[in-house]
Write an enzyme that holds these catalytic residues in place. Structure first.
Site, mmCIF file in Angstrom:
data_model
loop_
_atom_site.group_PDB
_atom_site.id
_atom_site.type_symbol
_atom_site.label_atom_id
_atom_site.label_comp_id
_atom_site.label_asym_id
_atom_site.label_seq_id
_atom_site.Cartn_x
_atom_site.Cartn_y
_atom_site.Cartn_z
ATOM 1 C CD GLU A 1 -5.158 3.452 -2.502
ATOM 2 O OE1 GLU A 1 -6.036 4.200 -2.052
ATOM 3 O OE2 GLU A 1 -4.032 3.836 -2.840
ATOM 4 C CG ASP B 1 -9.223 5.010 1.810
ATOM 5 O OD1 ASP B 1 -8.794 5.609 2.821
ATOM 6 O OD2 ASP B 1 -8.473 4.425 1.006
ATOM 7 C CG ASP C 1 -1.675 1.272 1.450
ATOM 8 O OD1 ASP C 1 -1.639 2.144 0.559
ATOM 9 O OD2 ASP C 1 -2.343 1.403 2.499
ATOM 10 C CE LYS D 1 -1.853 6.717 -3.530
ATOM 11 N NZ LYS D 1 -2.369 5.859 -2.449
HETATM 12 P P1 ADP Z 1 -3.063 7.447 3.753
HETATM 13 O O1 ADP Z 1 -3.980 6.470 3.129
HETATM 14 O O2 ADP Z 1 -3.316 8.867 3.302
HETATM 15 O O3 ADP Z 1 -1.619 7.075 3.609
HETATM 16 P P2 ADP Z 1 -3.718 6.489 6.453
HETATM 17 O O4 ADP Z 1 -4.810 5.588 6.086
HETATM 18 O O5 ADP Z 1 -2.464 5.876 6.950
HETATM 19 O O6 ADP Z 1 -3.390 7.537 5.330
HETATM 20 O O7 ADP Z 1 -4.291 7.499 7.567
HETATM 21 C C1 ADP Z 1 -3.508 8.428 8.210
HETATM 22 C C2 ADP Z 1 -4.416 9.322 9.015
HETATM 23 O O8 ADP Z 1 -5.099 8.545 10.014
HETATM 24 C C3 ADP Z 1 -3.688 10.436 9.759
HETATM 25 O O9 ADP Z 1 -4.359 11.668 9.542
HETATM 26 C C4 ADP Z 1 -3.804 10.003 11.217
HETATM 27 O O10 ADP Z 1 -3.849 11.131 12.072
HETATM 28 C C5 ADP Z 1 -5.121 9.283 11.215
HETATM 29 N N1 ADP Z 1 -5.264 8.369 12.360
HETATM 30 C C6 ADP Z 1 -4.518 7.290 12.654
HETATM 31 N N2 ADP Z 1 -4.937 6.733 13.822
HETATM 32 C C7 ADP Z 1 -5.977 7.485 14.257
HETATM 33 C C8 ADP Z 1 -6.841 7.446 15.406
HETATM 34 N N3 ADP Z 1 -6.698 6.525 16.341
HETATM 35 N N4 ADP Z 1 -7.799 8.396 15.501
HETATM 36 C C9 ADP Z 1 -7.934 9.337 14.570
HETATM 37 N N5 ADP Z 1 -7.161 9.432 13.484
HETATM 38 C C10 ADP Z 1 -6.191 8.527 13.328
HETATM 39 MG MG MG Z 2 -4.648 4.862 2.206
#
Ligand code: ADP
Ligand code: MG
Length: 620
Positions: free
Chosen positions: A186, A210, A23, A86
Site C-alpha cells: 500500500e 496511513d 485497494d 482483511k
Molecule cells: P481502510 O484503509 O481501513 O479501508 P479508509 O482509508 O477508507 O480505511 O478510512 C476510513 C476511515 O476514514 C473511517 O474511520 C472514516 O470515518 C474516516 N474518514 C473518512 N472521511 C473522514 C473525514 N472527513 N474526517 C474524518 N475521518 C474521516
Molecule cells: Mg487503507
C-alpha cells in the site's frame, strides 16, 4: 478520449482487457484505472461514489449483499454482517482469539487450525472466499462502468503482510476471476499515485502515514531507480478512525444527561457511533460546534461536540500514531525527504497538523484524496505492468516465474512472474534422508506446477553437506536477479557454511510469443495442475511418514510389542499401496490411520526419556 465510456446496452461486454488497480481495504475498497493519452489514474465511480465498504451481509434467502447495502445491516443483523475481513486473511485462530471480542459475528477454527472460518447463516466461509466476494463486486462494478471485461488486476496489501497473507490475497483475486498480476505494498502504491518513483534517476526516502478506519501503518520507503525498498514498517492493527468514533460515543455516554441508559441498547449504541462519525467528519472544513438530536424510544438526547472537545478526545490516539512513527524512523535509521498521507482519517485537520509538526522541514503530501491514493497508485502499477508505459524502462519485470524443483518434481516459485527487477529472494530447505550429503538444485522458469512442464534453466549440486539426521541441515537457496536479467542462484548449508553458486540468463532466448504461450498453457492447465500438485504432495507426505515410522520401529524395538510392530508394518504397506495407485484422499486417509496408530508410541518414547532423565542418566 479520456472519459470513461458507459455502455448503456451493457448486454455484451466488449472483449478488451483492462488491467485495474484494487485497494482491498479493511474498511473500504476501491478500484481504479489509468486512462487517456496522459495515462492519468482515476477511481471508478458508481453513482458518484468510488468507495465500496468492505462489508458483506448474508440473508435468509441465500442472497449476499456487498458494500453500502450490507453496511445498513450492521445494526439490524449484526451476526450475519461481516466486516474487517482483511484482518482475518491468512491468519490462524490462535493469532486472532485475543481480539475475538472485536467481531460481532462468529469466528470458528477450521479442522487444520491453519486458518479461520466465519460463520454466517449456518455456513462456514474462509476469509479468502469472503474477500473474493468483495473483489467480485468491484470487478462487476468496473465492468459495468467501463463496458469492458476486467480480468487482470494489481491488488494492494499492507507492507507488513507476510507471505501467507499475501498468498491469501492472491487466492481471493483468483477466486473472483481475476488474474492477479502483482500484489503491491500500500505505501508503494500511495507513493506511485504521487508520481514518486516514476523517474529513473530519483533517489528518495519517503514516510507513508496511513490512518484508516481500523488500522494505522507507518512505512519508510527507500526509492531508488524505480525500486521501492521497505526500510521499516510499524503500526497498530487496532487503531484507527473507528476508535475515534468509539471515543466520541463514550464521551456522550458519560456527559449527556440520561445517556448512560443507552449503554445496554445495542441499536442505540450503533446509532451513537454513526452520529459520532458524522460529528467527526463535520470538523473537516468547519470549526463550529456540531449539534444533533437523537431519539431513542421515548427519550430524546441532544448530542454536541465542539472542536476543542474533539481535539481532547483525539489527542491520545494521535499521540500514539506519532510515537509509532518515531519508532519506525528509528528502525529505518534515516530521515525522510517527504511524507505522504494516506487513509480517510488523515482528512482530519488535527491529524494533518500533528504530522506537520512532527516533520516541520519537509513536504507533507496531502493533495490527493486520501481514500483514493492507494487504489490510484495500484492502477499506475497495473498500467506499467500492462506495458502501457514504455517510458518507464527501469521498472522491468520478470516475464515468467523462477523457482526450484522440490519433492515430487513440484515447482517452488522463488521469484513470481512480474516481479520488478533487480530483486532477490531466499528460502530454506532441508534434507529428507538421514546422512544425506548432497542436494540437487534445479532451476526452472514457468507458471506450471510441475517442473517437467516448465523450462529448465540450469542445475547444480550442493555437495559435502556434513552428514546429519534428515531435517536438520539448513540449506538456504538464494535467487538474485540483476537489472540485466541475469539470475544468480546460491545454495548454502547454514550450519557448516558449505556453499555453491551458479549464474544463468533467465530470458535465454525466450521471445514474447513463447512467453505468451507458456502463460496461456499455465492458465489452461491451472485446474489439473493444482490436482496433480495436491496428489504429489500427498504422495510425498506418505513416503516421508513411512520412512519415519519404519526408522522409529528399527530404533525403538524395545518399546513395542510384536503386535504393534506387525500392525505398524501393515499400515505402512497399506499406505505404500495407496501411494502407488490411490487418489489424494485415499493416501491422506492412509496417512491419518498410520499417524493415529503410531502417535502413542512417540509419547511412550518421551515418557521413557523423561524417566531416564529423572534417574540422572543422559539420553543418547
Ligand atoms: P481502510 O484503509 O481501513 O479501508 P479508509 O482509508 O477508507 O480505511 O478510512 C476510513 C476511515 O476514514 C473511517 O474511520 C472514516 O470515518 C474516516 N474518514 C473518512 N472521511 C473522514 C473525514 N472527513 N474526517 C474524518 N475521518 C474521516
Ligand atoms: Mg487503507
Amino acid at each position: 478520449m479520456g472519459k470513461i465510456s458507459i455502455d448503456i446496452r451493457n448486454a455484451t461486454l466488449i472483449k478488451e482487457d483492462i488491467t485495474v488497480g484494487i485497494d482491498l481495504g479493511t474498511t473500504n475498497s476501491l478500484i481504479a484505472i489509468v486512462e487517456g493519452e496522459k495515462r492519468l489514474p482515476v477511481c471508478l465511480r458508481d453513482g458518484g461514489k468510488a468507495i465500496v465498504p468492505s462489508i458483506l451481509h448474508f440473508a435468509d434467502d441465500g442472497s449476499i449483499l456487498v458494500g453500502d447495502a450490507a453496511r445498513e445491516k450492521l445494526v439490524s443483523d449484526p451476526r450475519n454482517t461481516i466486516y474487517s475481513i482483511k484482518r482475518l486473511l491468512g491468519r490462524s485462530y490462535s493469532e486472532l482469539s485475543a481480539h475475538s471480542g472485536y467481531y460481532g459475528y462468529r469466528i470458528v477454527e477450521d479442522e487444520s487450525g491453519a486458518s479461520v472460518r466465519v460463520e454466517a447463516k449456518g455456513r462456514h466461509y474462509t476469509p479468502v472466499e469472503l474477500s473474493a466476494l468483495i473483489l467480485a463486486e468491484l470487478k462487476q462494478k468496473a465492468e459495468q462502468a467501463l463496458g469492458k471485461t476486467v480480468s487482470k488486476a494489481v491488488i494492494t496489501v499492507p507492507a507488513y503482510f507476510d507471505d501467507q497473507q499475501r498468498q491469501a490475497t492472491r487466492d481471493a483475486g483468483k477466486l473472483a476471476g481475476l488474474e492477479v498480476l502483482r500484489i503491491v505494498n500500500e505505501p508503494t502504491a500511495a507513493s506511485l499515485a504521487y508520481g514518486l518513483g516514476l523517474s529513473p534517476d530519483e533517489v528518495r526516502t519517503i514516510a507513508v502515514y496511513d490512518l484508516g478506519g481500523g488500522t494505522f501503518d507507518l512505512s519508510v520507503l527507500r526509492l531508488e531507480k524505480g525500486v521501492f525498498e521497505v526500510l521499516a514498517t510499524r503500526g497498530d492493527t487496532y487503531l484507527g478512525g473507528d476508535d475515534i468514533d468509539r471515543s466520541i460515543a463514550q464521551f456522550w455516554l458519560e456527559t449527556v444527561p440520561g445517556a448512560e441508559l443507552l449503554r445496554n441498547d445495542s441499536h442505540a449504541i450503533q446509532d451513537l457511533r454513526l452520529s459520532a462519525e458524522r460529528a467527526k467528519k463535520h470538523f473537516t472544513g468547519s470549526t463550529e460546534t456540531w449539534r444533533h438530536t437523537l431519539a431513542s424510544g421515548q427519550a430524546v438526547f441532544v448530542l454536541e461536540l465542539s472542536a476543542e472537545q474533539l481535539a481532547d478526545i483525539c489527542k491520545p490516539l494521535i499521540d500514539k500514531t506519532l510515537q509509532i512513527t518515531r519508532a519506525a524512523l528509528k528502525d529505518a535509521n534515516t530521515k525522510p525527504d517527504e511524507v505522504v498521507l494516506v487513509g480517510g482519517s488523515t482528512r482530519m485537520p488535527l491529524v494533518k497538523e500533528a504530522v506537520r509538526s512532527l516533520f516541520p522541514e519537509i513536504p507533507v503530501r496531502d493533495n490527493l484524496d486520501p481514500d483514493e491514493v492507494v487504489a490510484l497508485g495500484a492502477s499506475v502499477e497495473a498500467d506499467i505492468l500492462a506495458g502501457n508505459r514504455r517510458d518507464i524502462l527501469l521498472l522491468d519485470v520478470t516475464p515468467l516465474s523462477l523457482g526450484i524443483e522440490t519433492m515430487g518434481g513440484l515447482m517452488d516459485v522463488m521469484i513470481p512472474r512480474n516481479s520488478r527487477i533487480p530483486c532477490s529472494a531466499a528460502r530454506q530447505y532441508t534434507t529428507s534422508v538421514d546422512g544425506q550429503t548432497r542436494l540437487q538444485i534445479s532451476v526452472y522458469q514457468g507458471e506450471r506446477e510441475l517442473c517437467s512442464e516448465n523450462r529448465l534453466l540450469g542445475r547444480f549440486e550442493l555437495q559435502q553437506i556434513p552428514a546429519m539426521p534428515a531435517g536438520l541441515p539448513k540449506v538456504e537457496v538464494r535467487f538474485t536477479l540483476d537489472a540485466d536479467g541475469i539470475l544468480r542462484v546460491k545454495a548454502m548449508e547454514l550450519r557448516s557454511g558449505v556453499a555453491q553458486e551458479i549464474a544463468m540468463e533467465q530470458r535465454g532466448g525466450l521471445d514474447d510469443a513463447t512467453v505468451e504461450k507458456m502463460l496461456l498453457e499455465s492458465l489452461q492447465h491451472a485446474r489439473s495442475d493444482m490436482d496433480t500438485r495436491m496428489l504429489l504432495e500427498a504422495q510425498q507426505e506418505g513416503k516421508q511418514l513411512i520412512y519415519t515410522a519404519e526408522r522409529f520401529v528399527v530404533k525403538n524395538r524395545g518399546l513395542l510389542n510384536e503386535d504393534e510392530i506387525a500392525r505398524t508394518s501393515m499400515l505402512c504397506n497399506e499406505l505404500e499401496a495407496s501411494i502407488a495407485s490411490g487418489s489424494k484422499d485415499e493416501i491422506l486417509h492412509a496417512v491419518d490411520r498410520l499417524n493415529d496408530y503410531t502417535r502413542p508410541f512417540a509419547e511412550r518414547l518421551m515418557d521413557q526419556a523423561v524417566a531416564i532423565a529423572l534417574k540422572g542418566k543422559t539420553i543418547e
